[in-house]
Design a protein around this motif. Structure first.
Motif, short mmCIF file in Angstrom:
data_model
loop_
_atom_site.label_atom_id
_atom_site.label_comp_id
_atom_site.label_asym_id
_atom_site.label_seq_id
_atom_site.Cartn_x
_atom_site.Cartn_y
_atom_site.Cartn_z
N ILE A 128 1.68 43.93 -25.15
CA ILE A 128 2.49 45.09 -25.52
C ILE A 128 3.54 44.66 -26.34
O ILE A 128 4.58 45.65 -26.75
CB ILE A 128 2.83 46.21 -24.35
CG1 ILE A 128 3.48 45.19 -23.18
CG2 ILE A 128 1.58 46.48 -23.47
CD1 ILE A 128 4.58 46.04 -22.60
N GLY A 129 3.93 43.69 -26.32
CA GLY A 129 5.04 43.03 -27.24
C GLY A 129 5.30 41.39 -26.88
O GLY A 129 4.17 40.92 -26.39
N VAL A 130 6.35 41.01 -27.61
CA VAL A 130 6.68 39.69 -27.51
C VAL A 130 7.94 39.51 -27.28
O VAL A 130 8.73 40.17 -27.65
CB VAL A 130 6.11 38.76 -28.63
CG1 VAL A 130 4.60 38.80 -29.13
CG2 VAL A 130 7.05 39.17 -30.11
N LEU A 131 8.41 38.40 -26.59
CA LEU A 131 9.80 37.81 -26.60
C LEU A 131 9.87 36.74 -27.56
O LEU A 131 8.96 35.86 -27.62
CB LEU A 131 10.07 37.21 -25.31
CG LEU A 131 11.41 36.34 -25.10
CD1 LEU A 131 12.76 37.07 -25.47
CD2 LEU A 131 11.29 35.70 -23.76
N ASP A 132 10.99 36.83 -28.57
CA ASP A 132 11.06 35.65 -29.69
C ASP A 132 12.28 35.23 -29.48
O ASP A 132 13.42 35.81 -29.38
CB ASP A 132 10.80 36.54 -31.02
CG ASP A 132 11.02 35.94 -32.20
OD1 ASP A 132 10.89 34.54 -32.07
OD2 ASP A 132 11.26 36.20 -33.29
N VAL A 133 12.37 33.76 -29.43
CA VAL A 133 13.88 33.19 -29.27
C VAL A 133 13.74 31.97 -30.46
O VAL A 133 12.67 31.29 -30.65
CB VAL A 133 13.83 32.41 -28.08
CG1 VAL A 133 15.01 31.61 -28.04
CG2 VAL A 133 13.64 33.33 -26.74
N ASP A 134 14.66 31.97 -31.18
CA ASP A 134 15.09 31.16 -32.35
C ASP A 134 16.06 30.13 -32.27
O ASP A 134 17.17 30.87 -31.79
CB ASP A 134 15.25 32.02 -33.60
CG ASP A 134 13.82 32.64 -33.97
OD1 ASP A 134 13.18 33.33 -33.33
OD2 ASP A 134 13.69 32.75 -35.43
N SER A 135 16.05 29.17 -32.85
CA SER A 135 17.24 28.14 -32.56
C SER A 135 17.38 27.44 -33.84
O SER A 135 16.46 27.53 -34.87
CB SER A 135 16.96 27.09 -31.74
OG SER A 135 17.87 25.94 -31.77
N SER A 136 18.62 27.23 -34.12
CA SER A 136 19.06 26.66 -35.60
C SER A 136 19.02 25.30 -35.43
O SER A 136 19.17 24.54 -36.40
CB SER A 136 20.57 27.08 -35.76
OG SER A 136 21.42 26.60 -34.75
#
Length: 160
Positions: A128-136
């Motif tokens: 039903i969705g996603v958790l998105d985590v980005d790093s530099s």
């Protein structure tokens, strides 16, 4: 309760998750609004780990639509199977991307994002969705992140 969040900066990654999880449980306790809970989870993760971007995309009809997040402005809609988020949705699996430049079809919402982890949110065996985590930073995420982030999203309660 957000002002009571205890951030641990000097501990290792595992200890930081272990400290944060009970605090997230307390934030979610008794709250039934999904958007409010997703917002608090994104804020708690951003505060604890200071990642570049933390947020949720929710499935609406045939695409992912931007939900609660912390960080700079983001892509609003993502097609199924497109980019890291759309691929995690299509495959219904966690994706760890050490270098987003090497991921075929990566969607560059920001050129400052260098690595990423995306975890599907499921309810009744449906994404039903996603958790998105980005790093530099490159190579930011690993199986420790996958394990504890899955535990955190497992705390989310969905209304029937």
């Amino acid at each position: 309760m957000a002002e009571d969040l205890q951030i641990i900066a000097s501990a290792n990654k595992k200890e930081r998750y272990q400290s944060l999880i009970p605090q997230i449980e307390a934030l979610l306790y008794g709250e039934t609004d999904l958007v409010a809970n997703l917002a608090n989870i994104a804020a708690a993760l951003k505060e604890q780990f200071n990642w570049f971007w933390v947020g949720f995309y929710l499935v609406k009809q045939d695409e992912l639509v931007l939900g609660p997040f912390q960080g700079p402005v983001a892509c609003t809609r993502i097609a199924k199977g497109r980019g890291v988020c759309g691929t995690a949705w299509a495959k219904a699996e966690t994706l760890i991307v050490p270098d987003v430049e090497e991921f075929p079809g990566h969607i560059a919402c920001s050129s400052l994002s260098r690595s990423e982890i995306v975890l599907p949110l499921t309810h009744r065996n449906e994404v039903i969705g996603v958790l998105d985590v980005d790093s530099s930073a490159l190579n930011e995420f690993d199986e420790t992140d996958a394990r504890y982030l899955n535990q955190i999203i497992g705390l989310i309660k969905f209304n029937a």
